[in-house]
Write a protein that holds these residues in place. Structure first.
Motif, PDB file in Angstrom:
ATOM      1  N   GLN A 113       0.820  -1.214   0.000  1.00 17.28           N
ATOM      2  CA  GLN A 113       0.000   0.000   0.000  1.00 17.28           C
ATOM      3  C   GLN A 113       0.852   1.262   0.000  1.00 17.28           C
ATOM      4  N   GLU A 116      -2.093   2.261  -7.274  1.00 21.84           N
ATOM      5  CA  GLU A 116      -3.444   1.757  -7.541  1.00 21.84           C
ATOM      6  C   GLU A 116      -3.879   2.256  -8.917  1.00 21.84           C
ATOM      7  N   LYS A 119      -5.980  -2.901  -9.928  1.00 22.96           N
ATOM      8  CA  LYS A 119      -5.204  -3.082  -8.703  1.00 22.96           C
ATOM      9  C   LYS A 119      -5.691  -2.044  -7.706  1.00 22.96           C
ATOM     10  N   PHE A 145      -6.636  -1.394  -3.326  1.00 27.97           N
ATOM     11  CA  PHE A 145      -6.646  -1.844  -1.939  1.00 27.97           C
ATOM     12  C   PHE A 145      -7.992  -1.568  -1.279  1.00 27.97           C
ATOM     13  N   GLY A 197      -8.854  -6.304  -1.012  1.00 29.99           N
ATOM     14  CA  GLY A 197      -7.419  -6.112  -1.122  1.00 29.99           C
ATOM     15  C   GLY A 197      -6.603  -7.289  -0.645  1.00 29.99           C
ATOM     16  N   LEU A 238      -3.876  -8.759  -2.806  1.00 29.28           N
ATOM     17  CA  LEU A 238      -2.643  -8.020  -2.991  1.00 29.28           C
ATOM     18  C   LEU A 238      -1.650  -8.256  -1.858  1.00 29.28           C
ATOM     19  N   SER A 239      -2.007  -9.084  -0.896  1.00 31.39           N
ATOM     20  CA  SER A 239      -1.070  -9.434   0.168  1.00 31.39           C
ATOM     21  C   SER A 239       0.114 -10.189  -0.429  1.00 31.39           C
TER      22      SER A 239
END
Length: 298
Positions: free
Chosen positions: A68, A73, A86, A88, A103, A106-107
């Motif tokens: 983040q 994004e 993309k 979060f 989100g 995206l981890s």
């Protein structure tokens, strides 16, 4: 930002047919529009990064990688259809199986942890601050196929990661995927392809082609004439974004990857300077034609 192509209005863009639904992409006839809009090739930078890793050196970044904090994004549109996102935000992100909350897809995880999560046919994106993302196709038995140093190679996932954290990237592109067996076959059939025989500019285009079978991911897969149908919408903050237009998905991906490499802060600074200069120019024009007029900003 980037080497954008000026809009052309003398022709209408027509979509080039994509691959056969079975995953067999037939390349009959000559390629059209093989001209590189962007001069930088991420393979060159990846080689420099490899040399640092091979020597046992550490990346100059001292702070832990935070997606983040470092990642941009953005959304990609083909005309009015969102084909990549993309985000979060819990509202925007597509939920991934086994994840709770937006989100989660995206981890990032260590390479060893990824091995417990990957299934054949999955796409994996390795990320690190100040580096281009590196995409691979997981083919099973702890192995991946990927485009590396201008050659499609078969490696162990832990070796391909080069110590970087990664994520399963199946949720980023919105295209309908091919079956896992076809994805794996597409990847394995290209092992050994290199140099001038390559049909992809970077690891992301290769991995995405394996999973979705879209000709648009290949070099010269689309005509670069007519109206620019692709839009890259970059989020600068709450309710503020900036949009760039491109004639091909290949060109857009190159710019998106450049943004990933320079990082979120640099992108925002670059765009803010550009937007401020554009606003000042508009104000000067308004003052010249309509003294006393000012551009309203919400």
């Amino acid at each position: 930002m980037g080497n954008q192509v000026e809009k052309l209005t003398h022709l209408n863009y027509k979509e080039v047919p994509t691959a056969d639904p079975t995953g067999m992409d037939r390349d009959e006839g000559p390629r059209i529009g093989v001209s590189y809009i962007f001069s930088n090739d991420d393979d060159e930078l990846e080689q420099q990064q490899d040399s640092v890793h091979d020597l046992g050196g550490e990346h100059p970044a001292l702070q832990p990688y935070d997606p983040q904090l470092h990642e941009v994004e953005c959304s990609v549109y083909y005309r009015d259809e969102c084909i990549y996102q993309k985000s979060f935000s819990e509202e925007d992100a597509l939920p991934e199986e086994g994840d709770e909350g937006g989100g989660g897809h995206l981890s990032t995880y260590t390479p060893e942890n990824l091995l417990n999560r990957c299934k054949p046919g999955d796409l994996v994106e390795f990320v690190c601050q100040a580096q281009y993302p590196h995409w691979v196709v997981y083919v099973g038995d702890f192995q991946v196929v990927h485009l590396h140093r201008l050659e499609v190679v078969n490696s162990f996932l832990t070796d391909a990661s080069q110590g970087r954290r990664g994520r399963i990237a199946n949720q980023l592109y919105r295209y309908k995927p091919l079956s896992p067996a076809v994805v794996v076959r597409n990847a394995l059939e290209q092992v050994g392809c290199k140099d001038r025989d390559l049909s992809w500019r970077n690891s992301e285009c290769f991995a995405a082609w394996c999973r979705y079978g879209k000709r648009e991911f290949k070099i010269g897969g689309e005509l670069r004439i007519g109206k620019q149908p692709y839009r890259l919408q970059i989020r600068l903050g709450d309710k503020r974004s900036h949009t760039l237009e491109f004639q091909s998905l290949e060109d857009l991906i190159m710019e998106k990857r450049r943004n990933d490499q320079i990082g979120r802060a640099a992108v925002i600074q670059e765009l803010s300077s550009h937007l401020q200069a554009a606003e000042e120019e508009e104000e000067e024009e308004d003052d010249h034609h309509h003294p006393g007029a000012r551009t309203a900003v919400e």
